[in-house]
Design a protein around this motif. Sequence first.
Motif, PDB file in Angstrom:
ATOM      1  N   ASP A   4       0.848  -1.197   0.000  1.00 20.18           N
ATOM      2  CA  ASP A   4       0.000   0.000   0.000  1.00 20.18           C
ATOM      3  C   ASP A   4       0.882   1.246   0.000  1.00 20.18           C
ATOM      4  O   ASP A   4       2.093   1.165   0.138  1.00 20.18           O
ATOM      5  CB  ASP A   4      -0.982  -0.022   1.177  1.00 20.18           C
ATOM      6  N   ALA A   5       0.271   2.408  -0.167  1.00 24.06           N
ATOM      7  CA  ALA A   5       1.031   3.652  -0.314  1.00 24.06           C
ATOM      8  C   ALA A   5       1.901   3.935   0.901  1.00 24.06           C
ATOM      9  O   ALA A   5       3.036   4.396   0.764  1.00 24.06           O
ATOM     10  CB  ALA A   5       0.081   4.817  -0.576  1.00 24.06           C
ATOM     11  N   GLY A   6       1.396   3.659   2.110  1.00 23.93           N
ATOM     12  CA  GLY A   6       2.185   3.888   3.324  1.00 23.93           C
ATOM     13  C   GLY A   6       3.399   2.980   3.389  1.00 23.93           C
ATOM     14  O   GLY A   6       4.501   3.421   3.733  1.00 23.93           O
ATOM     15  N   ALA A   7       3.202   1.721   3.044  1.00 26.27           N
ATOM     16  CA  ALA A   7       4.325   0.779   3.037  1.00 26.27           C
ATOM     17  C   ALA A   7       5.336   1.164   1.971  1.00 26.27           C
ATOM     18  O   ALA A   7       6.546   1.153   2.210  1.00 26.27           O
ATOM     19  CB  ALA A   7       3.830  -0.647   2.817  1.00 26.27           C
ATOM     20  N   ALA A   8       4.853   1.534   0.789  1.00 24.79           N
ATOM     21  CA  ALA A   8       5.760   1.922  -0.296  1.00 24.79           C
ATOM     22  C   ALA A   8       6.589   3.139   0.109  1.00 24.79           C
ATOM     23  O   ALA A   8       7.793   3.203  -0.175  1.00 24.79           O
ATOM     24  CB  ALA A   8       4.979   2.201  -1.575  1.00 24.79           C
ATOM     25  N   ALA A   9       5.979   4.117   0.785  1.00 24.99           N
ATOM     26  CA  ALA A   9       6.721   5.300   1.244  1.00 24.99           C
ATOM     27  C   ALA A   9       7.789   4.888   2.260  1.00 24.99           C
ATOM     28  O   ALA A   9       8.917   5.402   2.228  1.00 24.99           O
ATOM     29  CB  ALA A   9       5.768   6.330   1.847  1.00 24.99           C
ATOM     30  N   ILE A  33      13.575  -2.483  -2.048  1.00 28.27           N
ATOM     31  CA  ILE A  33      12.614  -3.217  -1.209  1.00 28.27           C
ATOM     32  C   ILE A  33      11.310  -3.301  -1.996  1.00 28.27           C
ATOM     33  O   ILE A  33      10.543  -2.336  -2.050  1.00 28.27           O
ATOM     34  CB  ILE A  33      12.397  -2.519   0.155  1.00 28.27           C
ATOM     35  N   PRO A  34      11.048  -4.427  -2.658  1.00 31.34           N
ATOM     36  CA  PRO A  34       9.865  -4.529  -3.521  1.00 31.34           C
ATOM     37  C   PRO A  34       8.568  -4.827  -2.774  1.00 31.34           C
ATOM     38  O   PRO A  34       7.488  -4.527  -3.274  1.00 31.34           O
ATOM     39  CB  PRO A  34      10.223  -5.672  -4.465  1.00 31.34           C
ATOM     40  N   GLU A  35       8.682  -5.437  -1.588  1.00 32.92           N
ATOM     41  CA  GLU A  35       7.497  -5.822  -0.829  1.00 32.92           C
ATOM     42  C   GLU A  35       7.892  -6.060   0.621  1.00 32.92           C
ATOM     43  O   GLU A  35       9.089  -6.187   0.922  1.00 32.92           O
ATOM     44  CB  GLU A  35       6.849  -7.069  -1.427  1.00 32.92           C
ATOM     45  N   PRO A  36       6.933  -6.139   1.531  1.00 28.80           N
ATOM     46  CA  PRO A  36       7.273  -6.355   2.937  1.00 28.80           C
ATOM     47  C   PRO A  36       8.079  -7.638   3.130  1.00 28.80           C
ATOM     48  O   PRO A  36       7.751  -8.684   2.569  1.00 28.80           O
ATOM     49  CB  PRO A  36       5.905  -6.478   3.617  1.00 28.80           C
ATOM     50  N   GLY A  37       9.164  -7.520   3.894  1.00 32.67           N
ATOM     51  CA  GLY A  37       9.970  -8.688   4.229  1.00 32.67           C
ATOM     52  C   GLY A  37      10.959  -9.113   3.169  1.00 32.67           C
ATOM     53  O   GLY A  37      11.618 -10.139   3.323  1.00 32.67           O
ATOM     54  N   SER A  75      11.902  -3.568   6.967  1.00 31.99           N
ATOM     55  CA  SER A  75      10.766  -3.191   6.117  1.00 31.99           C
ATOM     56  C   SER A  75       9.438  -3.432   6.835  1.00 31.99           C
ATOM     57  O   SER A  75       8.420  -2.849   6.468  1.00 31.99           O
ATOM     58  CB  SER A  75      10.801  -3.955   4.787  1.00 31.99           C
ATOM     59  N   LEU A  76       9.462  -4.253   7.879  1.00 36.14           N
ATOM     60  CA  LEU A  76       8.250  -4.564   8.641  1.00 36.14           C
ATOM     61  C   LEU A  76       8.078  -3.662   9.857  1.00 36.14           C
ATOM     62  O   LEU A  76       7.083  -3.779  10.571  1.00 36.14           O
ATOM     63  CB  LEU A  76       8.293  -6.026   9.094  1.00 36.14           C
TER      64      LEU A  76
END
Length: 151
Positions: A4-9, A33-37, A75-76
Amino acid sequence: MPPDAGAAAHFRALESLYAAAPINRLFASRLEIPEPGIARISFDLDERHFHAAGAVHGTSYFKMLDDAAFYAANSLVTDRFLLTTAFNLLFTKPLKAGPVVAEGRWASGRRRVFVADARLIDADGEEAARGTGTFMRSQIPLGELPGYRSR
């Protein structure tokens, strides 16, 4: 699944933090970092990284494995900088000059202690090393670190 936008930021801010670290003036590299974890670091090795016998010194292995595992775990976590508390490293193949990718993946933990794995993949697509790190939350707020900012 895209973050989501918050995670991407948060991911972009961690990538900026990595790029701003003074140690990376000695180790030219790029974090993604393409995705969480998940974290990937692309870098090139040359003779500056060699030990006396003409292969890459273990400091390069450790630095990139630790960074990839660390950023996969961090990232988490959106509020605090993590600290490495332990790291185990297994050398499986000598590295030569050329491009290498460090791939980090969160394995377990979400509260105080995180475990993440990483591996180094050489230009031939072969694994050259792997490691597992343990990371814990520090008292250092991410938002107060000078390199942590959204692009």
